[in-house]
Motif scaffolding. Sequence first.
Motif: not given
Length: 273
Positions: A117, A121, A160-165, A177-178
Amino acid sequence: MSLTHLTQRQIDEYHENGFLMLDSLLDTKEVELLRDAFRRDCEVPGPHLVAEEDGSRVRAVYASHHRRPEFAALIRDSRVLTPVRQLLTDDVYVYQFKINAKPAFGGEKWAWHQDFLAWRIADGLPAPRQVNIGVYLDAVTEFNGPVIFLPGSHRDGLVRRDRSADARSEQHLDPDDISLTAGQLALHADRCGMVSPKGPAGSVVLFSPEIVHGSAPNMSPFPRRLLIATYNDCANLPQAPGEPRPEYVVCRDSEPLVPVEGALSGALAGVSS
């Protein structure tokens, strides 16, 4: 088992569980050679050094194979490279190289995550066509924060598909972060279980870029230095969405590596002569 080639049973085990343990692949003198090279590399200042949160100790070091001939030899050693090629493809290169220090008395945790992931990203890697090798520079026990895998979790793809804001850095995607949510982890742990491969220094664990893994803090008086080299398919080059991350994080040399019999032993002989 050949010291170079995996058996079909080992290959099947890797694809089923997402990891494979090779006990004592390197001998004592080779391990000490790598430890000494790591100590020397930690003395070289630069952005490739990542500190623990308190700033007092090294958390990780990137791209040591660019600065130390011992690590350049290791990534080509047939005992390591041949199994990687069996599991992936003949044409591979080192996409990323780092050593996680996990010092005694407080080496910090690594949150539950899947490596691919972060690379998708940050670097635009098209597919999870990688194999990680983890070289134990210290004996890994239940006490010094071993890596814990969820066997078989790689077969479900990304959780999951995204990283932490609120990620702290664009260059270094920390596992925090992931990381998986508590619910995601509980669900997968219930289905897959947990395993922490332990073994003497010189052991090597090969693991999938999509397997869920993490580790607890090291509360023990014993360090747990873990060298991780990530090999990528030469046909699966990163396609960074913007400015590529620095070369010490994402290696640019994508020429296929050729296995060298006794490469690390040769480096050891050079030091001894």
